[in-house]
Scaffold this motif. Structure first.
Motif, PDB file in Angstrom:
ATOM      1  N   TYR A  45      -6.565 -44.497 -32.330  1.00  0.00           N
ATOM      2  CA  TYR A  45      -8.051 -45.117 -32.615  1.00  0.00           C
ATOM      3  C   TYR A  45      -8.981 -44.368 -32.146  1.00  0.00           C
ATOM      4  CZ  TYR A  45      -5.451 -49.400 -33.315  1.00  0.00           C
ATOM      5  OH  TYR A  45      -4.383 -50.381 -33.734  1.00  0.00           O
ATOM      6  N   ASP A  46      -8.635 -43.047 -32.113  1.00  0.00           N
ATOM      7  CA  ASP A  46      -9.796 -41.940 -31.721  1.00  0.00           C
ATOM      8  C   ASP A  46     -10.160 -41.130 -32.921  1.00  0.00           C
ATOM      9  OD1 ASP A  46      -9.873 -42.683 -28.929  1.00  0.00           O
ATOM     10  OD2 ASP A  46      -7.932 -41.551 -28.480  1.00  0.00           O
ATOM     11  N   PHE A  47      -9.937 -41.715 -34.035  1.00  0.00           N
ATOM     12  CA  PHE A  47     -10.074 -40.831 -35.323  1.00  0.00           C
ATOM     13  C   PHE A  47     -11.579 -40.533 -35.268  1.00  0.00           C
ATOM     14  CE2 PHE A  47      -9.333 -45.348 -36.264  1.00  0.00           C
ATOM     15  CZ  PHE A  47     -10.422 -45.761 -36.506  1.00  0.00           C
ATOM     16  N   ASP A  48     -12.624 -41.434 -34.754  1.00  0.00           N
ATOM     17  CA  ASP A  48     -13.791 -40.948 -34.931  1.00  0.00           C
ATOM     18  C   ASP A  48     -14.440 -39.659 -34.132  1.00  0.00           C
ATOM     19  OD1 ASP A  48     -14.928 -42.675 -36.872  1.00  0.00           O
ATOM     20  OD2 ASP A  48     -15.454 -44.170 -35.302  1.00  0.00           O
ATOM     21  N   PHE A  49     -13.470 -39.024 -33.326  1.00  0.00           N
ATOM     22  CA  PHE A  49     -13.803 -37.943 -32.385  1.00  0.00           C
ATOM     23  C   PHE A  49     -12.793 -36.840 -32.626  1.00  0.00           C
ATOM     24  CE2 PHE A  49     -14.414 -42.103 -30.700  1.00  0.00           C
ATOM     25  CZ  PHE A  49     -15.855 -42.385 -30.090  1.00  0.00           C
ATOM     26  N   GLU A  53     -16.503 -30.062 -33.624  1.00  0.00           N
ATOM     27  CA  GLU A  53     -17.673 -30.611 -34.684  1.00  0.00           C
ATOM     28  C   GLU A  53     -18.429 -29.104 -34.710  1.00  0.00           C
ATOM     29  OE1 GLU A  53     -19.049 -34.942 -34.724  1.00  0.00           O
ATOM     30  OE2 GLU A  53     -19.152 -33.990 -32.959  1.00  0.00           O
ATOM     31  N   GLN A 112     -16.981 -42.500 -26.511  1.00  0.00           N
ATOM     32  CA  GLN A 112     -18.088 -43.479 -27.169  1.00  0.00           C
ATOM     33  C   GLN A 112     -19.445 -43.123 -26.557  1.00  0.00           C
ATOM     34  OE1 GLN A 112     -16.541 -47.245 -28.059  1.00  0.00           O
ATOM     35  NE2 GLN A 112     -14.423 -46.564 -28.131  1.00  0.00           N
TER      36      GLN A 112
END
Length: 315
Positions: A45-49, A53, A112
């Motif tokens: 569930y860490d696909f937003d990080f 970047e 987050q």
């Protein structure tokens, strides 16, 4: 700078290659490198990080680059990158607002918290710049970021007002936030800090790093402490500073994953970055530089840099 020449100057091996099939960028080794291994994926569930970047763009008077990379420790233990950086231009004034955050490892969702604190700080600074042209109320900015972390915690708790310890236990993060305003006398920097991330003015002509906040390695430091007092705590007074950049200086904001190996800036890490930050590099190249390999330095690394430009917008 040509990436192949840059890699050679950084001390890595670079064999002759067919230009049609260039070799991949090997990690830049500084001193004794850390172990080599393929990074493991973070939790499902860490696909937003993402692991890495980077961003880069220029206005007529300022150039910005930033990069954030996952450290070796988090790559090995399947943990997400807990650093974050965000920047935006205030169109009416040409100012750049920025925020850099380092999620505290003891908080369960600090990645987050770092992103949320950066976003909230930028939103507030852009709003304040719309309202008036005087100095930014950076305490208001910091409190707005802390409030955002409390809102996130309230949502996680199903609407119940959280205790301070509950907010910190979920989303604690350091924060450096500020603005660079273009002015005839030179760009004016205003920034604040909560926690132990760093800021420097880089003298590009001499390769010297001037810390804008106290550091762990300064000559006046008698005892190095690992204690961090992060958001949601907002200290009173808030640690803040300002500086007018000269034409041969650049502003650097970095988390301790960059600050710790940099030290006083007079070693190999300082030499590498002073050389490559004399002018704005391509964003991908900055990310590659930041992902250098050095034994024992395995934390996430984030670096945001702003350079003055000529009136024509050329660094």
């Amino acid at each position: 700078m040509n990436p192949e020449n840059a890699l050679t100057s950084a001390g890595t091996q670079n064999a002759s290659v067919d230009p049609a099939q260039p070799a991949p960028w090997h990690p830049i080794a500084i001193g004794t490198p850390g172990p080599e291994f393929e990074a493991l994926p973070p939790g499902q569930y860490d696909f937003d990080f993402p692991d890495t970047e980077c961003d880069g763009w220029s206005t007529a008077e300022l150039a910005l680059r930033f990069a954030s990379v996952r450290g070796a420790r988090h790559r090995y233990y399947r943990q997400p990158r807990q650093d974050a950086a965000r920047a935006a231009v205030h169109t009416a004034t040409g100012s750049i607002v920025f925020a850099v955050a380092d999620g505290v490892s003891s908080a369960s969702s600090s990645e987050q918290g770092a992103v949320a604190a950066c976003r909230a700080a930028l939103e507030r600074m852009l709003h304040l710049l719309d309202q008036a042209g005087g100095p930014l109320d950076l305490r208001d900015v910091a409190c707005h970021a802390a409030d955002r972390l409390r809102e996130l915690t309230r949502w996680r708790l199903g609407g119940r007002d959280p205790e301070f310890s509950e907010v910190a236990g979920l989303y604690a993060t350091t924060l450096v936030a500020g603005v660079v305003r273009p002015q005839p006398e030179g760009p004016l920097v205003e920034l604040c800090r909560i926690g132990d991330s760093g800021a420097w003015a880089l003298d590009r002509s001499g390769g010297r790093f001037l810390p804008l906040f106290s550091t762990k390695t300064g000559s006046d430091v008698l005892l190095v402490s690992s204690t961090v007092t992060p958001l949601p705590h907002v200290p009173d007074p808030l640690e803040r500073t300002s500086r007018r950049l000269s034409s041969h200086e650049a502003l650097l904001i970095g988390t301790d994953g960059f600050a710790d190996p940099l030290g006083d800036g007079d070693g190999q890490v300082g030499s590498l970055f002073a050389r490559h930050l004399a002018h704005p590099p391509p964003p991908l190249w900055l990310a590659h530089l930041l992902d250098f390999s050095r034994e024992t330095f395995d934390d996430d690394r984030t670096l945001l840099t702003i350079w003055p430009t000529t009136p024509e917008g050329q660094p």
